[in-house]
Design an enzyme around this catalytic site. Structure first.
Site, PDB file in Angstrom:
ATOM      1  N   ASP A 189       0.850  -1.194   0.000  1.00 45.44           N
ATOM      2  CA  ASP A 189       0.000   0.000   0.000  1.00 45.44           C
ATOM      3  C   ASP A 189       0.886   1.244   0.000  1.00 45.44           C
ATOM      4  O   ASP A 189       1.229   1.770  -1.057  1.00 45.44           O
ATOM      5  CB  ASP A 189      -0.927  -0.084   1.228  1.00 45.44           C
ATOM      6  N   ASP A 239      -6.524  -9.537   6.201  1.00 48.93           N
ATOM      7  CA  ASP A 239      -7.416  -9.715   7.352  1.00 48.93           C
ATOM      8  C   ASP A 239      -8.174  -8.446   7.703  1.00 48.93           C
ATOM      9  O   ASP A 239      -7.762  -7.337   7.390  1.00 48.93           O
ATOM     10  CB  ASP A 239      -6.607 -10.140   8.579  1.00 48.93           C
TER      11      ASP A 239
HETATM   12  P1  IMP Z   1       1.987  -0.663   3.704  1.00 53.30           P
HETATM   13  O1  IMP Z   1       3.111  -0.681   4.687  1.00 53.30           O
HETATM   14  O2  IMP Z   1       1.202   0.600   3.739  1.00 53.30           O
HETATM   15  O3  IMP Z   1       2.412  -1.002   2.301  1.00 53.30           O
HETATM   16  O4  IMP Z   1       0.944  -1.731   4.223  1.00 53.30           O
HETATM   17  C1  IMP Z   1       1.002  -3.014   3.855  1.00 53.30           C
HETATM   18  C2  IMP Z   1       0.297  -3.932   4.824  1.00 53.30           C
HETATM   19  O5  IMP Z   1      -0.894  -3.360   5.366  1.00 53.30           O
HETATM   20  C3  IMP Z   1      -0.160  -5.168   4.065  1.00 53.30           C
HETATM   21  O6  IMP Z   1       0.846  -6.145   4.053  1.00 53.30           O
HETATM   22  C4  IMP Z   1      -1.406  -5.571   4.824  1.00 53.30           C
HETATM   23  O7  IMP Z   1      -1.043  -6.407   5.903  1.00 53.30           O
HETATM   24  C5  IMP Z   1      -1.969  -4.284   5.352  1.00 53.30           C
HETATM   25  N1  IMP Z   1      -3.059  -3.765   4.496  1.00 53.30           N
HETATM   26  C6  IMP Z   1      -2.997  -2.745   3.635  1.00 53.30           C
HETATM   27  N2  IMP Z   1      -4.184  -2.554   3.019  1.00 53.30           N
HETATM   28  C7  IMP Z   1      -5.026  -3.485   3.519  1.00 53.30           C
HETATM   29  C8  IMP Z   1      -6.420  -3.820   3.262  1.00 53.30           C
HETATM   30  O8  IMP Z   1      -7.136  -3.218   2.440  1.00 53.30           O
HETATM   31  N3  IMP Z   1      -6.913  -4.880   3.969  1.00 53.30           N
HETATM   32  C9  IMP Z   1      -6.174  -5.579   4.871  1.00 53.30           C
HETATM   33  N4  IMP Z   1      -4.878  -5.303   5.124  1.00 53.30           N
HETATM   34  C10 IMP Z   1      -4.308  -4.272   4.465  1.00 53.30           C
END
Ligand code: IMP
Ligand code: MG
Length: 187
Positions: free
Chosen positions: A106, A163
């Protein structure tokens, strides 16, 4: 008590579509690594990357080994803190090719932390394979990525590793979640 169906708004990525794309991606990964004479280690990022990794490796035809890394990074109300990493390493990764496997990239925060963390072990390369990669994260531009979808789906996703409050990872598809108001959330 609520059942999963109360939360599912609509299926965004079906089981059939996920599995179809995994096979296609596996062909590409097989091509990329088949002539490689250095070892390849697949490292699913727990817990979200587990379902995807399990299905993906079935279609890989070169020798590989598996280890795990764990990152906890998501808080329910969208506040993202620096992810906690736990790595009980069982395989030496020095001078080996690493493929991290995750559910969704994300902001790229989690991926970047893990990437920098593993770099200290001096691997030959580190790539990421993720179900969904949101294209907006500039921080991870330098990391080579495999993905099933490179897009920015709206809404909160759950299923197939993703999740909501530790549940619904077992769904074979990915669905968007119904938005609940605060009264509903506390039920
Ligand atoms: P980042 O560090 O912002 O890239 O977040 C990544 C992590 O956030 C992923 O590996 C997921 O565990 C969690 N995550 C991000 N978006 C979602 C979502 O829409 N549903 C569930 N988990 C999410
Ligand atoms: Mg995750």
């Amino acid at each position: 008590m609520r059942t999963e169906n109360n939360y599912i708004e609509k299926i965004k990525y079906s089981e059939i579509e996920i599995q179809k794309r995994i096979k296609k991606l596996a062909k590409q990964i097989n091509e990329d690594y088949k002539k490689e004479n250095k070892e390849v280690v697949f490292i699913p990022i727990l817990k979200g990357g587990l379902n995807f990794a399990y299905d993906l490796i079935k279609h890989l035809t070169f020798d590989l080994s598996i280890d795990f890394i764990k990152a906890k990074s998501y808080s329910r109300f969208g506040k993202i803190q620096s992810p906690e990493i736990s790595y009980n390493q069982t395989i030496d990764i020095e001078q080996k090719h690493i493929v991290l496997v995750d559910d969704i990239v994300d902001t790229g925060e989690t991926l970047l932390e893990i990437f920098n963390y593993l770099k200290k072990y001096n691997p030959l390369s580190i790539k990421i394979a993720s179900i969904i990669i949101k294209p907006h994260n500039a921080k991870t531009k330098h990391i080579e990525k495999y993905f099933l979808w490179n897009e920015n789906p709206s809404g909160f996703l759950m299923g197939y590793g993703l999740d909501f409050e530790e549940k619904y990872r077992n769904l074979p598809y990915i669905a968007t979640m119904t938005m609940l108001d605060n009264n509903e959330k506390n039920k």
